[in-house]
Structure formats: structure tokens, C-alpha cells
Design a protein around this motif. Structure first.
Motif, PDB file in Angstrom:
ATOM      1  N   LYS A  66       0.550  -1.190  -0.006  1.00 17.90           N
ATOM      2  CA  LYS A  66      -0.026  -0.002   0.188  1.00 17.90           C
ATOM      3  C   LYS A  66       1.055   1.222  -0.434  1.00 17.90           C
ATOM      4  O   LYS A  66       0.354   2.720  -0.238  1.00 17.90           O
ATOM      5  CB  LYS A  66      -1.253   0.180   1.178  1.00 17.90           C
ATOM      6  CG  LYS A  66      -2.726  -1.426   1.205  1.00 17.90           C
ATOM      7  CD  LYS A  66      -3.169  -0.520   2.283  1.00 17.90           C
ATOM      8  CE  LYS A  66      -4.037  -2.496   1.908  1.00 17.90           C
ATOM      9  NZ  LYS A  66      -5.325  -2.079   3.346  1.00 17.90           N
ATOM     10  N   MET A 108       1.776   2.058  -3.731  1.00 18.17           N
ATOM     11  CA  MET A 108       0.359   2.417  -4.410  1.00 18.17           C
ATOM     12  C   MET A 108       0.181   4.105  -3.383  1.00 18.17           C
ATOM     13  O   MET A 108      -0.672   4.599  -3.947  1.00 18.17           O
ATOM     14  CB  MET A 108      -0.535   1.577  -3.647  1.00 18.17           C
ATOM     15  CG  MET A 108      -0.451  -0.180  -4.793  1.00 18.17           C
ATOM     16  SD  MET A 108      -0.729   0.016  -6.446  1.00 18.17           S
ATOM     17  CE  MET A 108      -2.208   0.433  -6.599  1.00 18.17           C
ATOM     18  N   ARG A 109       0.535   3.990  -2.439  1.00 17.10           N
ATOM     19  CA  ARG A 109       0.071   5.466  -1.597  1.00 17.10           C
ATOM     20  C   ARG A 109      -0.707   5.696  -2.190  1.00 17.10           C
ATOM     21  O   ARG A 109      -1.693   6.129  -1.557  1.00 17.10           O
ATOM     22  CB  ARG A 109       0.862   6.350  -2.949  1.00 17.10           C
ATOM     23  CG  ARG A 109       1.904   7.252  -2.630  1.00 17.10           C
ATOM     24  CD  ARG A 109       2.977   8.123  -2.255  1.00 17.10           C
ATOM     25  NE  ARG A 109       1.954   9.314  -1.696  1.00 17.10           N
ATOM     26  CZ  ARG A 109       1.823  10.393  -2.818  1.00 17.10           C
ATOM     27  NH1 ARG A 109       2.692  10.409  -4.152  1.00 17.10           N
ATOM     28  NH2 ARG A 109       1.557  11.370  -2.404  1.00 17.10           N
ATOM     29  N   LEU A 110      -1.262   4.218  -0.818  1.00 18.84           N
ATOM     30  CA  LEU A 110      -2.614   3.759  -0.434  1.00 18.84           C
ATOM     31  C   LEU A 110      -3.183   4.338   1.245  1.00 18.84           C
ATOM     32  O   LEU A 110      -3.630   3.419   1.564  1.00 18.84           O
ATOM     33  CB  LEU A 110      -3.421   3.153  -0.346  1.00 18.84           C
ATOM     34  CG  LEU A 110      -3.388   2.309  -2.691  1.00 18.84           C
ATOM     35  CD1 LEU A 110      -4.240   1.305  -3.736  1.00 18.84           C
ATOM     36  CD2 LEU A 110      -5.086   3.542  -3.078  1.00 18.84           C
ATOM     37  N   MET A 114      -1.375  10.169  -8.681  1.00 20.23           N
ATOM     38  CA  MET A 114      -1.521   9.081  -8.319  1.00 20.23           C
ATOM     39  C   MET A 114      -2.970   9.171  -9.003  1.00 20.23           C
ATOM     40  O   MET A 114      -1.652   7.532  -9.156  1.00 20.23           O
ATOM     41  CB  MET A 114      -1.321   8.900  -6.785  1.00 20.23           C
ATOM     42  CG  MET A 114       0.292   9.690  -6.100  1.00 20.23           C
ATOM     43  SD  MET A 114       1.908   8.450  -7.308  1.00 20.23           S
ATOM     44  CE  MET A 114       0.996   7.158  -6.532  1.00 20.23           C
ATOM     45  N   GLN A 115      -3.113   9.279  -9.147  1.00 15.20           N
ATOM     46  CA  GLN A 115      -4.961   8.652  -9.429  1.00 15.20           C
ATOM     47  C   GLN A 115      -4.429   8.536 -11.539  1.00 15.20           C
ATOM     48  O   GLN A 115      -4.887   8.250 -11.360  1.00 15.20           O
ATOM     49  CB  GLN A 115      -5.811   9.845  -9.058  1.00 15.20           C
ATOM     50  CG  GLN A 115      -6.390   9.911  -8.221  1.00 15.20           C
ATOM     51  CD  GLN A 115      -7.221  10.746  -8.357  1.00 15.20           C
ATOM     52  OE1 GLN A 115      -7.976  11.551  -9.201  1.00 15.20           O
ATOM     53  NE2 GLN A 115      -7.442  11.296  -6.852  1.00 15.20           N
ATOM     54  N   ARG A 141      -2.012   5.200 -10.570  1.00 14.27           N
ATOM     55  CA  ARG A 141      -2.494   4.307 -10.558  1.00 14.27           C
ATOM     56  C   ARG A 141      -3.139   3.391 -11.747  1.00 14.27           C
ATOM     57  O   ARG A 141      -3.948   3.928 -12.532  1.00 14.27           O
ATOM     58  CB  ARG A 141      -3.448   3.851  -9.220  1.00 14.27           C
ATOM     59  CG  ARG A 141      -2.856   4.306  -8.020  1.00 14.27           C
ATOM     60  CD  ARG A 141      -3.474   4.521  -6.561  1.00 14.27           C
ATOM     61  NE  ARG A 141      -2.750   5.108  -5.544  1.00 14.27           N
ATOM     62  CZ  ARG A 141      -3.728   6.221  -5.167  1.00 14.27           C
ATOM     63  NH1 ARG A 141      -4.258   6.988  -5.386  1.00 14.27           N
ATOM     64  NH2 ARG A 141      -2.754   6.854  -4.134  1.00 14.27           N
ATOM     65  N   GLY A 142      -2.816   2.037 -11.922  1.00 16.90           N
ATOM     66  CA  GLY A 142      -3.875   1.635 -12.999  1.00 16.90           C
ATOM     67  C   GLY A 142      -3.129   2.017 -14.230  1.00 16.90           C
ATOM     68  O   GLY A 142      -2.960   0.917 -14.637  1.00 16.90           O
ATOM     69  N   SER A 164      -0.939  -1.341 -10.814  1.00 17.91           N
ATOM     70  CA  SER A 164      -1.751  -2.371 -10.881  1.00 17.91           C
ATOM     71  C   SER A 164      -1.664  -2.993  -8.976  1.00 17.91           C
ATOM     72  O   SER A 164      -0.394  -3.974  -8.871  1.00 17.91           O
ATOM     73  CB  SER A 164      -2.481  -2.863 -11.495  1.00 17.91           C
ATOM     74  OG  SER A 164      -3.388  -1.653 -11.814  1.00 17.91           O
ATOM     75  N   MET A 165      -3.036  -2.906  -8.403  1.00 13.27           N
ATOM     76  CA  MET A 165      -3.582  -3.903  -7.603  1.00 13.27           C
ATOM     77  C   MET A 165      -3.607  -4.751  -7.064  1.00 13.27           C
ATOM     78  O   MET A 165      -5.268  -4.485  -7.324  1.00 13.27           O
ATOM     79  CB  MET A 165      -2.762  -3.023  -6.023  1.00 13.27           C
ATOM     80  CG  MET A 165      -2.244  -4.397  -4.412  1.00 13.27           C
ATOM     81  SD  MET A 165      -2.326  -2.984  -3.101  1.00 13.27           S
ATOM     82  CE  MET A 165      -2.001  -4.415  -1.925  1.00 13.27           C
ATOM     83  N   HIS A 196      -9.021   5.963 -17.630  1.00 13.47           N
ATOM     84  CA  HIS A 196      -8.119   6.040 -17.256  1.00 13.47           C
ATOM     85  C   HIS A 196      -8.536   5.954 -19.092  1.00 13.47           C
ATOM     86  O   HIS A 196      -6.297   6.768 -20.004  1.00 13.47           O
ATOM     87  CB  HIS A 196      -7.176   5.128 -16.871  1.00 13.47           C
ATOM     88  CG  HIS A 196      -6.826   4.475 -15.406  1.00 13.47           C
ATOM     89  ND1 HIS A 196      -5.561   5.710 -14.863  1.00 13.47           N
ATOM     90  CD2 HIS A 196      -7.587   4.056 -15.102  1.00 13.47           C
ATOM     91  CE1 HIS A 196      -5.835   5.483 -13.818  1.00 13.47           C
ATOM     92  NE2 HIS A 196      -7.141   4.537 -13.601  1.00 13.47           N
TER      93      HIS A 196
END
Length: 330
Positions: A52, A55-57, A84-85, A88-89, A93-94, A120
Motif C-alpha cells: 500500500k 501504491m500510496r494508499l 497518483m490517480q 495507479r492503473g 496496479s494491485m 484512464h
């Protein structure tokens, strides 16, 4: 192979009612393009927090990150949330542990996957639907056109995990983080999911960080493995070398606790004791209280991760002693 993910001295701290918990401590690891790294350890060792953090979550209001995280040359920790948005993806991805809690029960699976393409890739609704059906087929969902309009509760556990893989891979990221992707699945479905991830990795030339407590999964799909304990990497290297010649007492304990097929004794060999309290300042080796090799040096001096031959890294004052006892030469 070129380096895709590089982490240097990553630390993650959380503010709690009991004070500050140092969940991840000065972690260093790297993954090359097309390579699979296994991250193993007990529950609470810091594996998911590391993921996380990449992912910076983690909750910014209750946590702090320091160190360096670079993915495909991008400095992750310097990016603002809006940037970051997009990362991510598209870049990373996670796949999360529990697909049922990760999917919204009020929306169809088609809507939830096509949202990725609309956000995206800026696709219109028709193109997003076509791409979603394509990815449902790609991850082995039968009758994808029909399944597009169904809800998460209409899917089995294995199919839900396939949906999570489809969402994670929708934008063909360069790095895939799989956090316990086969938890709670039966053995047959586990094998199918692992095979699917490997096939898609080869197709998209992704790097994969496979987080698990299952050493069997690591042995089957990983190229390298890093062992975490109390938020630290205590051993890292080629998966075959680690399994054949573990140098850290914790790694040795993990491998020894695996049930052996055909073994005369049915008694398992657990690691005695409990992990340290991460709210406290750790003096010396964090594994010392559970280690049969501990000496006064272990209690006072924290071992550093050092590189031995063939890139094998270990943080233990007595690694050479362990190797000699096991009949190997460092």
C-alpha cells in the motif's frame, strides 16, 4: 533485464492510540521487468503495508512515508494525489486480498471494470463495454457478454478473483502487486489463478510483486524472494538459493514449519514466541527473542542486510554458523 521497481530505505509509520507504530522499517528491494518477486512473512510483518505504501494508499492523516520508491523512473513519493490517480492503473496496479470487499455490490461487474477504461483511457461507454468483455474473456470468465450485466454476488470466489485481475490489468500496467491473490481459494482454483497471472505477465511483460504467506506459491511462481519480519527485510535472493540454503533463522523456521509429504512424524515445527511490538523501539535483532542462535551481540547490535555470494542478502550475525551447521559453505 532493466530495473522496474526500486525501493530504498522505505519506512512507514502510523499514529495510533498507543503511539507511533513503525510498520515498515528501512526496506530495500528491486524488481526487474518481467520478473516476479515474492514477499513472504507472518501476518503483521509489513507485507501489505509495503504494498500500500508503493501504491500510496495509506491514510495520509495517520501515517508518514519516507525513503524512495521509483517505478519505471517515476519518483512515486514526490507525486501529488491527482498525479497518483493517473499512475495507479496505468503504471502500477494491485490485486487486493478479498475480492468480495473490493467490489461494490450495488453495481454490475461490467460497470466496475468499464469504469477503468472510461477514466484512464477516456473511452466512451460503447468502447469501454467492448474492451471490458474482451478482458473478461482474457481472464477466463465464461459467457463474458452475459456476465457483464451480473452482480458480484452471482460469481464464485475464483471468478471474483479473476474479475479483480481483469480490473488490475485493464490498462496493462508495468507493475502488478498481487496481495494474497489465492487466499481462501481451493487448491485447484489457486493453481488456475497463479497460472493466469503468469500467462498475463508474459503477455504484457510485467513485473510482479507477489505477497503471500504460502511458501509453496513462492516456490512455484517467483524468481526472487524477500523475507519480511517486524517490518524489515531479513533475507533476500534467488528463490532456489533461499529454499536450498536459508541463512536467517526466521527463514529457516518458516521453511521448517511446512508440512512434509510422507514424513514419519506428523508434528509440525512452529516458530516459538511472538513478533515484537512495533510501537516500541527495537534494540538489537528483532528476531532475537525467538532465536536459538542469539548472543549478547544480537541483543545489543542490530544486524544490517549484507550481500554474500550470488546476490544472496541476509541480516544475521550468525548466518555463517547456520550455513556451516547445514553442511554448506558460504
Amino acid at each position: 533485464m532493466s530495473v522496474l521497481l526500486e525501493i530504498k530505505d522505505l519506512s512507514t509509520k502510523f499514529k495510533t492510540e498507543r503511539g507511533t507504530a513503525h510498520a515498515v522499517r528501512y526496506v530495500n528491494l528491486s524488481i526487474n521487468r518481467g520478473e516476479t518477486m515474492g514477499l513472504v512473512g507472518e501476518s503483521g510483518s509489513g507485507k501489505s503495508v509495503t504494498a500500500k505504501s508503493i501504491m500510496r494508499l495509506v491514510d495520509k492523516s495517520r501515517s508518514s512515508l519516507s525513503g524512495e520508491i521509483t517505478i519505471d523512473g517515476i519518483d512515486i513519493l514526490s507525486k501529488k494525489e491527482k498525479e497518483m490517480q493517473q499512475i495507479r492503473g496505468n503504471i502500477v496496479s494491485m490485486i487486493f486480498q478479498d475480492p468480495m470487499t473490493s467490489l461494490n455490490p450495488l453495481f454490475t461487474v461490467g460497470d466496475q471494470i468499464s469504469e477503468v477504461f472510461r477514466y484512464h483511457k477516456k473511452m466512451n461507454k460503447k468502447l469501454a463495454k467492448e474492451e471490458t468483455i474482451k478482458f473478461l474473456s482474457l481472464v477466463g470468465i465464461p459467457s463474458p457478454e452475459k456476465r457483464y450485466s451480473q452482480y458480484p454476488h452471482e460469481f464464485s470466489g475464483g471468478m471474483l478473483q479473476r474479475l479483480m485481475i481483469a480490473i488490475a490489468l485493464a490498462c496493462k500496467p508495468k507493475l502488478l502487486i498481487a496481495d494474497e491473490p489465492t487466499t481462501a481459494l481451493d487448491v485447484t482454483i489457486q493453481a488456475q489463478i497463479l497460472r493466469l497471472i503468469k500467462e498475463l505477465q508474459n503477455e504484457f511483460d510485467m513485473g510482479v510483486l507477489m505477497i503471500t504467506h504460502d511458501l509453496g506459491v513462492v516456490a512455484e511462481v517467483c524468481d526472487k524472494v524477500s523475507v519480511m519480519y517486524a517490518g524489515e527485510i531479513v533475507e533476500s535472493g534467488d528463490v532456489k538459493v533461499i529454499f536450498a540454503s536459508p541463512m536467517h533463522p526466521y527463514t529457516l523456521g518458516l521453511i521448517s514449519s511446512i508440512p512434509k509429504l510422507g514424513a514419519r512424524s506428523k508434528t509440525l515445527n512452529p516458530i516459538e514466541g511472538s513478533p515484537p511490538d512495533l510501537h516500541l523501539e527495537l534494540k538489537g535483532c528483532p528476531f532475537a527473542d525467538r532465536c536459538k542462535y542469539k548472543t549478547e551481540l544480537c541483543l545489543s547490535d542490530s544486524p544490517k542486510l549484507r550481500t554474500l555470494e550470488d546476490g544472496h542478502q541476509v541480516s544475521c550475525h550468525h548466518a555463517e554458523t547456520i550455513m556451516q551447521e547445514r553442511g554448506a559453505v558460504v
